[in-house]
Write a protein that holds these residues in place. Structure first.
Motif, short mmCIF file in Angstrom:
data_model
loop_
_atom_site.label_atom_id
_atom_site.label_comp_id
_atom_site.label_asym_id
_atom_site.label_seq_id
_atom_site.Cartn_x
_atom_site.Cartn_y
_atom_site.Cartn_z
N ASP A 10 0.84 -1.21 0.00
CA ASP A 10 0.00 0.00 0.00
C ASP A 10 0.87 1.25 0.00
OD1 ASP A 10 -2.28 -1.46 -0.02
OD2 ASP A 10 -2.70 -1.27 2.14
N ARG A 11 1.92 1.21 0.82
CA ARG A 11 2.83 2.36 0.92
C ARG A 11 3.56 2.58 -0.42
NH1 ARG A 11 3.84 7.21 2.05
NH2 ARG A 11 5.99 7.74 2.50
N ARG A 58 14.80 -7.35 3.29
CA ARG A 58 15.75 -7.59 2.18
C ARG A 58 15.35 -6.81 0.93
NH1 ARG A 58 15.01 -12.76 3.90
NH2 ARG A 58 13.78 -13.31 2.07
N PHE A 59 14.07 -6.57 0.76
CA PHE A 59 13.59 -5.90 -0.47
C PHE A 59 13.97 -4.43 -0.48
CE2 PHE A 59 10.39 -4.38 -3.54
CZ PHE A 59 10.55 -5.33 -4.53
N GLY A 60 14.00 -3.80 0.70
CA GLY A 60 14.31 -2.37 0.78
C GLY A 60 13.07 -1.58 1.16
N THR A 61 13.28 -0.40 1.73
CA THR A 61 12.13 0.39 2.18
C THR A 61 11.34 0.88 0.95
OG1 THR A 61 13.32 2.48 2.09
CG2 THR A 61 13.45 1.25 4.16
N PRO A 62 10.02 1.08 1.13
CA PRO A 62 9.23 1.57 -0.02
C PRO A 62 9.80 2.87 -0.57
CG PRO A 62 7.80 0.98 1.82
CD PRO A 62 9.20 0.88 2.33
N GLU A 63 10.30 3.74 0.33
CA GLU A 63 10.86 5.02 -0.11
C GLU A 63 12.08 4.80 -1.00
OE1 GLU A 63 9.94 4.32 2.98
OE2 GLU A 63 8.23 5.68 3.23
N ALA A 64 12.96 3.88 -0.57
CA ALA A 64 14.18 3.62 -1.35
C ALA A 64 13.83 3.02 -2.71
CB ALA A 64 15.10 2.68 -0.58
N ALA A 66 10.95 3.32 -4.37
CA ALA A 66 10.30 4.34 -5.21
C ALA A 66 11.34 5.31 -5.77
CB ALA A 66 9.25 5.10 -4.40
N ARG A 67 12.32 5.67 -4.93
CA ARG A 67 13.39 6.57 -5.41
C ARG A 67 14.20 5.89 -6.52
NH1 ARG A 67 14.27 8.11 -0.12
NH2 ARG A 67 15.93 6.56 0.11
N ALA A 68 14.49 4.61 -6.33
CA ALA A 68 15.27 3.88 -7.34
C ALA A 68 14.51 3.84 -8.66
CB ALA A 68 15.57 2.46 -6.85
N HIS A 69 13.19 3.63 -8.58
CA HIS A 69 12.38 3.61 -9.82
C HIS A 69 12.38 5.00 -10.46
CE1 HIS A 69 10.69 -0.36 -10.30
NE2 HIS A 69 10.58 -0.45 -8.98
N ALA A 70 12.27 6.03 -9.62
CA ALA A 70 12.24 7.40 -10.16
C ALA A 70 13.54 7.73 -10.86
CB ALA A 70 11.96 8.40 -9.05
#
Lengths: 255, 106
Positions: A10-11, A58-64, A66-70
């Motif tokens: 959701d986040r 292991r997957f990473g924070t949603p913020e990280a 989303a930033r990587a995708h951006a």
């Protein structure tokens, strides 16, 4: 899945909002990855809670993520400059054609409604003998000289924009040819269709409507002089905006 | 020669995909296995990296059903293979150079 993965997704969904198909794909891949990771954790004997928390960690924070995708979706500097150049090329071409159309409308209005409807000289202008000669009037009175002056202005309002419009058509033809040339691809890749078409509709159409309204207001107030020039400018702007309208409409409906 | 973490991740992903097409989870698992756990990064960052490689035409992908689950499966393209060879050569030159410098210290 229990709450931890759901809350995580959701986040991530919130952070990826507005990224369209790319974001949707990122979310689906994240979900599939986490589901598989949780299953592997369960198979390895972990509790569901531990498996979920471990998978998320292991997957990473949603913020990280989303930033990587951006940042992965961001255009390189040179590509961005190339797209601005391509957009400028296209828009300049369309604007030039609109100016040409304005000249054409000026010419038609001058011939059908009358030259004064398009342009006029101030009432207090003094026509010297020299000025009259320049306008091709020899031994004529002030009225003849004034008519020649207005005809001259109409000619300027029509022929110069028409010439510019012709140049703009060449510019657009070059743009189309350049887009078919692989070596020039860096300079002809446009920004998204939604961005270009919306800018075209709002920019050209908006200015065109304002000028049309200005011309119409002049007619409503009883003015019969120089109103045609504003109407011609407005019509040209609206016509240029209409070129982009179908694409903008499709893009906005499908967004 | 320029080598940054992003470039190294690209190299690693291309190298892993050279063996066979696979989905993101499998890419992460193979990376962890082959590196003996040395290549550690947030697993989720593999996906944007794969998508960036796809935009460059170095990998291609499509949705497939894998073990009953819908997964995006990535495969190396011909351009990707050429990029892998070039990046791998650059990396080997860099590590050789660093090795030479370090050898002087011993």
């Amino acid at each position: 899945m229990t709450d931890a993965v759901e809350v995580y997704l959701d986040r991530l969904f919130d952070l990826l909002s507005g990224t369209g198909a790319r974001g949707r794909r990122a979310l689906l891949e994240a979900q599939a990855h986490l589901e598989e990771a949780v299953e592997r954790g369960l198979d390895a004997g972990q509790s569901r809670e531990d498996a979920e928390h471990g998978s998320i960690a292991r997957f990473g924070t949603p913020e990280a993520i989303a930033r990587a995708h951006a940042s992965a979706g961001a255009l390189p500097f040179t590509a961005a400059v190339g797209r601005i150049f391509a957009a400028g090329w296209l828009m300049t071409g369309v604007a030039g054609v609109a100016v040409g159309l304005m000249g054409l409308v000026d010419m038609v209005l001058a011939r059908t409604v009358g030259p004064n409807f398009v342009t006029d000289d101030p009432v207090d202008v003094i026509y010297t003998a020299e000025r009259c000669r320049q306008l091709g009037v020899v031994n004529g009175d002030a009225a003849t000289c004034r008519a020649a002056s207005i005809a001259h202005h109409v000619d300027e309002l029509a022929t110069r924009p028409l010439a510019l419009g012709a140049l703009a058509l060449v510019l657009l033809a070059l743009f189309v040819a350049a887009r078919r040339t692989t070596a020039l691809r860096a300079f002809t890749q446009l920004p998204s269709a939604a961005m270009i078409s919306t800018a075209g509709v709002v920019g050209f159409g908006g200015v065109g409507l304002l000028l049309l309204a200005y011309g119409a207001l002049g007619i409503a107030l009883g003015e019969r002089v120089e109103v045609g020039a504003h109407l011609a400018e407005g019509l040209a702007g609206v016509a240029a905006g209409l070129v982009f309208l179908p694409q903008a409409w499709r893009q906005l409906r499908n967004a | 020669m320029q080598e940054n973490p992003r470039g190294q991740l690209d190299l690693l992903l291309l190298a892993v995909l050279r063996s066979r097409p696979m989905h993101g989870y499998a890419v992460v698992a193979v990376l962890a296995e082959r590196s003996g756990g040395m290549c550690r990064f947030p697993e989720g960052t593999v996906y944007p990296a794969l998508q960036a490689l796809e935009r460059k035409g170095l990998v291609a992908s499509e949705w497939e059903r894998v073990d009953g689950r819908r997964r995006r499966v990535y495969r190396l393209t011909r351009a990707g293979l050429a990029a892998l060879v070039k990046k791998a050569e650059n990396w080997k030159r860099l590590t050789r150079g660093i090795g030479t410098v370090l050898a002087w210290q011993e």
